[in-house]
Design an enzyme around this catalytic site. Structure first.
Site, PDB file in Angstrom:
ATOM      1  N   ASN A  33       0.903  -1.173   0.113  1.00  0.00           N
ATOM      2  CA  ASN A  33       0.055  -0.034   0.087  1.00  0.00           C
ATOM      3  C   ASN A  33       1.023   1.310   0.107  1.00  0.00           C
ATOM      4  O   ASN A  33       0.935   1.988   1.092  1.00  0.00           O
ATOM      5  CB  ASN A  33      -1.062   0.075   1.068  1.00  0.00           C
ATOM      6  CG  ASN A  33      -1.904   1.083   1.186  1.00  0.00           C
ATOM      7  OD1 ASN A  33      -1.971   1.721   0.154  1.00  0.00           O
ATOM      8  ND2 ASN A  33      -2.571   1.016   2.143  1.00  0.00           N
ATOM      9  N   CYS A  68      -3.548   4.207  -4.608  1.00  0.00           N
ATOM     10  CA  CYS A  68      -4.219   5.278  -4.536  1.00  0.00           C
ATOM     11  C   CYS A  68      -4.036   6.369  -5.858  1.00  0.00           C
ATOM     12  O   CYS A  68      -4.524   7.455  -6.004  1.00  0.00           O
ATOM     13  CB  CYS A  68      -3.837   6.128  -3.433  1.00  0.00           C
ATOM     14  SG  CYS A  68      -2.364   6.956  -3.077  1.00  0.00           S
TER      15      CYS A  68
END
Length: 104
Positions: free
Chosen positions: A35, A61
């Protein structure tokens, strides 16, 4: 909860700035969870792939860095699932959650 599932002894959690600190991983890696920040995993991914994790969960993201990073995965891993999530309605931002499995 890892304790309730009796899995705590099977999990290694590594945190830090791995651009300057090489991770010390011991044993076989079943699942690698990535992540990264907006700029992606980058060259650090080259330190992780020799561990040959059976599965990689990559949460991103930023689609641009995600697509750049997965170029390194495509030779040894197949995408099992990819999901786009709109966590911030009325913006252009999306999250990408992907599951990759080692090719047999």
């Amino acid at each position: 909860n890892l304790t309730k599932a009796c899995l705590w002894d099977r999990v290694q959690i590594l945190a830090g700035d791995f651009r300057v600190l090489k991770p010390e991983v011991s044993g076989d890696v079943d699942v690698l969870l990535l992540n990264p920040a907006r700029n992606g995993v980058g060259e650090f991914l080259n330190q992780l792939l020799p561990l040959k994790p059976k599965h990689i969960i990559y949460m991103s993201c930023y689609p641009e860095s995600f697509f750049k990073d997965i170029q390194s995965l495509k030779s040894d891993y197949s995408p099992t699932q990819v999901h786009l999530m709109d966590q911030f309605p009325n913006t252009h931002h999306v999250e990408i959650l992907s599951w990759w499995s080692l090719k047999i």
